[in-house]
Enzyme design. Structure first.
Site, short mmCIF file in Angstrom:
data_model
loop_
_atom_site.label_atom_id
_atom_site.label_comp_id
_atom_site.label_asym_id
_atom_site.label_seq_id
_atom_site.Cartn_x
_atom_site.Cartn_y
_atom_site.Cartn_z
N TYR A 11 0.82 -1.22 0.00
CA TYR A 11 0.00 0.00 0.00
C TYR A 11 0.86 1.27 0.00
O TYR A 11 0.79 2.09 -0.92
CB TYR A 11 -0.93 -0.06 1.22
N ILE A 12 1.71 1.41 1.00
CA ILE A 12 2.48 2.66 1.11
C ILE A 12 3.63 2.65 0.11
O ILE A 12 3.91 3.65 -0.56
CB ILE A 12 2.98 2.85 2.56
N ASP A 31 9.76 -6.72 -4.00
CA ASP A 31 8.68 -7.17 -3.13
C ASP A 31 8.49 -8.68 -3.28
O ASP A 31 8.62 -9.22 -4.39
CB ASP A 31 7.38 -6.44 -3.53
N ASP A 58 12.20 -11.83 -1.95
CA ASP A 58 12.13 -11.55 -0.51
C ASP A 58 13.27 -10.59 -0.18
O ASP A 58 14.35 -10.70 -0.74
CB ASP A 58 12.33 -12.86 0.25
N SER A 128 7.63 3.47 13.13
CA SER A 128 6.22 3.60 13.51
C SER A 128 6.07 4.28 14.86
O SER A 128 6.92 4.15 15.75
CB SER A 128 5.63 2.19 13.60
N TYR A 154 5.01 -6.04 17.16
CA TYR A 154 5.20 -5.21 15.96
C TYR A 154 6.00 -3.95 16.30
O TYR A 154 6.99 -3.62 15.63
CB TYR A 154 3.84 -4.83 15.36
N LYS A 158 9.97 -2.68 15.08
CA LYS A 158 10.34 -1.38 14.50
C LYS A 158 11.39 -0.69 15.36
O LYS A 158 12.33 -0.08 14.86
CB LYS A 158 9.09 -0.51 14.34
N ASN A 188 -0.99 6.74 11.83
CA ASN A 188 -1.84 5.83 11.04
C ASN A 188 -2.05 6.38 9.63
O ASN A 188 -2.51 7.52 9.48
CB ASN A 188 -3.18 5.62 11.75
N GLY A 301 -2.35 -5.47 22.48
CA GLY A 301 -1.26 -4.73 21.84
C GLY A 301 -1.59 -3.28 21.51
O GLY A 301 -0.69 -2.51 21.18
N ASP A 302 -2.88 -2.89 21.58
CA ASP A 302 -3.25 -1.52 21.20
C ASP A 302 -2.82 -0.50 22.26
O ASP A 302 -3.11 -0.67 23.45
CB ASP A 302 -4.77 -1.41 21.02
N1 UFG Z 1 -10.10 -0.75 15.54
C1 UFG Z 1 -11.39 -1.09 15.89
N2 UFG Z 1 -12.07 -1.94 15.08
C2 UFG Z 1 -11.55 -2.47 13.94
C3 UFG Z 1 -10.23 -2.12 13.59
C4 UFG Z 1 -9.53 -1.26 14.42
O1 UFG Z 1 -11.90 -0.66 16.91
O2 UFG Z 1 -12.23 -3.25 13.26
C5 UFG Z 1 -9.36 0.16 16.38
C6 UFG Z 1 -8.08 -0.44 16.95
O3 UFG Z 1 -8.34 -1.13 18.14
C7 UFG Z 1 -7.23 0.82 17.16
C8 UFG Z 1 -7.69 1.76 16.04
O4 UFG Z 1 -8.94 1.26 15.59
O5 UFG Z 1 -7.53 1.41 18.38
C9 UFG Z 1 -6.73 1.82 14.88
O6 UFG Z 1 -6.46 0.47 14.50
P1 UFG Z 1 -5.74 0.09 13.13
O7 UFG Z 1 -5.70 -1.39 13.07
O8 UFG Z 1 -6.38 0.82 12.00
O9 UFG Z 1 -4.29 0.71 13.29
P2 UFG Z 1 -3.22 0.51 14.45
O10 UFG Z 1 -3.21 1.78 15.24
O11 UFG Z 1 -3.38 -0.76 15.18
O12 UFG Z 1 -1.89 0.30 13.61
C10 UFG Z 1 -1.62 1.06 12.47
C11 UFG Z 1 -0.72 0.28 11.54
C12 UFG Z 1 0.65 0.15 12.11
C13 UFG Z 1 1.14 1.48 12.59
C14 UFG Z 1 0.17 2.05 13.56
C15 UFG Z 1 0.56 3.35 14.14
O13 UFG Z 1 -1.23 -1.01 11.28
O14 UFG Z 1 1.51 -0.35 11.12
O15 UFG Z 1 -1.05 2.23 12.90
O16 UFG Z 1 -0.36 3.65 15.18
F1 UFG Z 1 2.34 1.34 13.21
#
Ligand code: UFG
Length: 346
Positions: A11-12, A31, A58, A128, A154, A158, A188, A301-302
């Site tokens: 994507y990016i 890639d 790879d 990240s 993750y 990084k 994000n 992990g969030d």
């Molecule tokens: N979320 C939901 N429901 C969903 C999907 C996500 O509630 O169906 C929430 C997650 O719990 C989180 C937020 O939305 O709180 C954002 O989640 P994302 O999965 O969209 O993104 P992340 O913050 O987990 O991670 C992304 C990228 C990483 C990057 C990071 C930086 O995947 O590569 O942002 O914060 F490092």
């Protein structure tokens, strides 16, 4: 300037290839196509037949990477290739460490051995904000000097790779053969390029904005909010959503500005946080669909809240997000998903 883009079919990475080609650079995208797509590579090759090459490999395949760097005389590397799901990294941490660090070291071995052992000159790393984890009090918005303490494997991959790169830059300095190293800590990333050619097509898709758009387009019955009792104003996680084209502009500026011998880290985010509920409201506004949303348990992990303090990148690189209205970011993503219901279809 000839540039190697790892993860260029992702994507990016694909947006980076497009922007660099538009700017007149020669680009080699490398890639594994494990999660990347051949279609954007074919489209870029068609649009830029003389300046774009795709190598299917790879990034841990040191021999192929070394041959690629030497054959195409590449001395700048933008390293996007990585696994990038926070939740998945908790479920399969060894895979994340093996891929993001193990293969990353294979890439660095090639970068070191290239050009008769002189090595490459510039390395720009996709780091990240997940490296910060839950910042201590007083550190949100997050500046670059915030302590880095990830909450997921993750984020650790990084952070560890940042350390590996800094150690590598020190070695090069000691050999009197310095390198320019820039680490960009993304918040994000969302949206798609304004020509409508490139977009976001992940399998599996777990990111908030694409999942919500899938719900709005009827591709799923409903969606879940992972955690509603976080210590935030509405109980849901807060993130900073930066448009992919603004993110790539930061790469272009970093590449031009970071001097040989310099090691720099910059956060890339708009400087404003949106809660999960605010994002869902935006997707509902943009799509005019009131899709069903369920409360669900927290996702492992969030981090609780992460948004950027853009002071350093603004004052040093002159970078500022051009798209700061969340509905504009969401609309940019929505338009691509609506026009490509099967993604790239490959
Ligand atoms: N979320 C939901 N429901 C969903 C999907 C996500 O509630 O169906 C929430 C997650 O719990 C989180 C937020 O939305 O709180 C954002 O989640 P994302 O999965 O969209 O993104 P992340 O913050 O987990 O991670 C992304 C990228 C990483 C990057 C990071 C930086 O995947 O590569 O942002 O914060 F490092």
């Amino acid at each position: 300037m000839p540039i190697l883009v790892t993860g260029g079919a992702g994507y990016i990475g694909s947006h980076a290839c497009q922007r660099l080609l538009k700017d007149g650079h020669t680009v080699v995208s490398l890639d594994s196509l494990h999660r990347g797509h051949r279609k954007p590579m074919d489209m870029l090759r068609f649009a830029y037949p003389n300046s774009f090459t795709f190598v299917h490999s790879d990034l841990g395949d040191t021999k192929t990477v070394l041959d690629t760097l030497n054959t195409h005389e590449l001395d700048t590397v933008m390293h996007f290739g990585a696994l990038a799901y926070v939740g998945e990294s908790v479920e399969d941490p060894l895979w994340y460490y093996r891929n993001n660090i193990g293969s990353g070291i294979g890439l660095l071995d090639a970068c070191d051995a290239a050009h008769g052992g002189r090595g490459i000159k510039r390395f720009i790393f996709s780091s990240s904000c997940a490296t910060y984890g839950d910042p201590p009090e007083g550190m949100i918005p997050v500046p670059e000097h915030c302590p880095q303490s990830p909450t997921s494997p993750y984020g650790f991959t990084k952070l560890h790779f940042e350390h590996i790169l800094k150690d590598y830059a020190t070695k090069r300095e000691m050999q009197d053969n310095p390198i320019a190293l820039t680490m960009l800590r993304y918040f994000n990333v969302a949206g798609s390029d304004r020509t409508g050619m490139l977009g976001e097509d992940h399998t599996p898709e777990t990111h908030l904005i694409p999942v919500a758009i899938d719900a709005a387009l009827g591709k799923r019955d409903s969606m879940s909010i992972f955690g509603t009792d976080y210590p935030t104003p509405d109980g849901t996680n807060i993130r900073d959503y930066v448009h992919v084209e603004d993110l790539i502009s930061a790469h272009a500026l970093a590449m031009d500005s970071t001097q040989i011998g310099q090691v720099e880290a910059f956060n890339v985010g708009i400087g404003k946080g949106y809660s999960v509920r605010e994002i869902l409201d935006s997707v509902k506004r943009v799509s005019s669909v009131n899709f069903a949303v369920h409360d669900a348990p927290k996702r492992a992990g969030d981090a609780i809240a992460l948004y950027n303090d853009p002071t350093k990148i603004k004052s040093t690189l002159g970078w500022e997000a051009q798209i700061t209205d969340i509905d504009e970011v969401v609309a940019s993503a929505f338009n691509w998903f609506k026009a490509h219901p099967d993604g790239y279809g490959d």
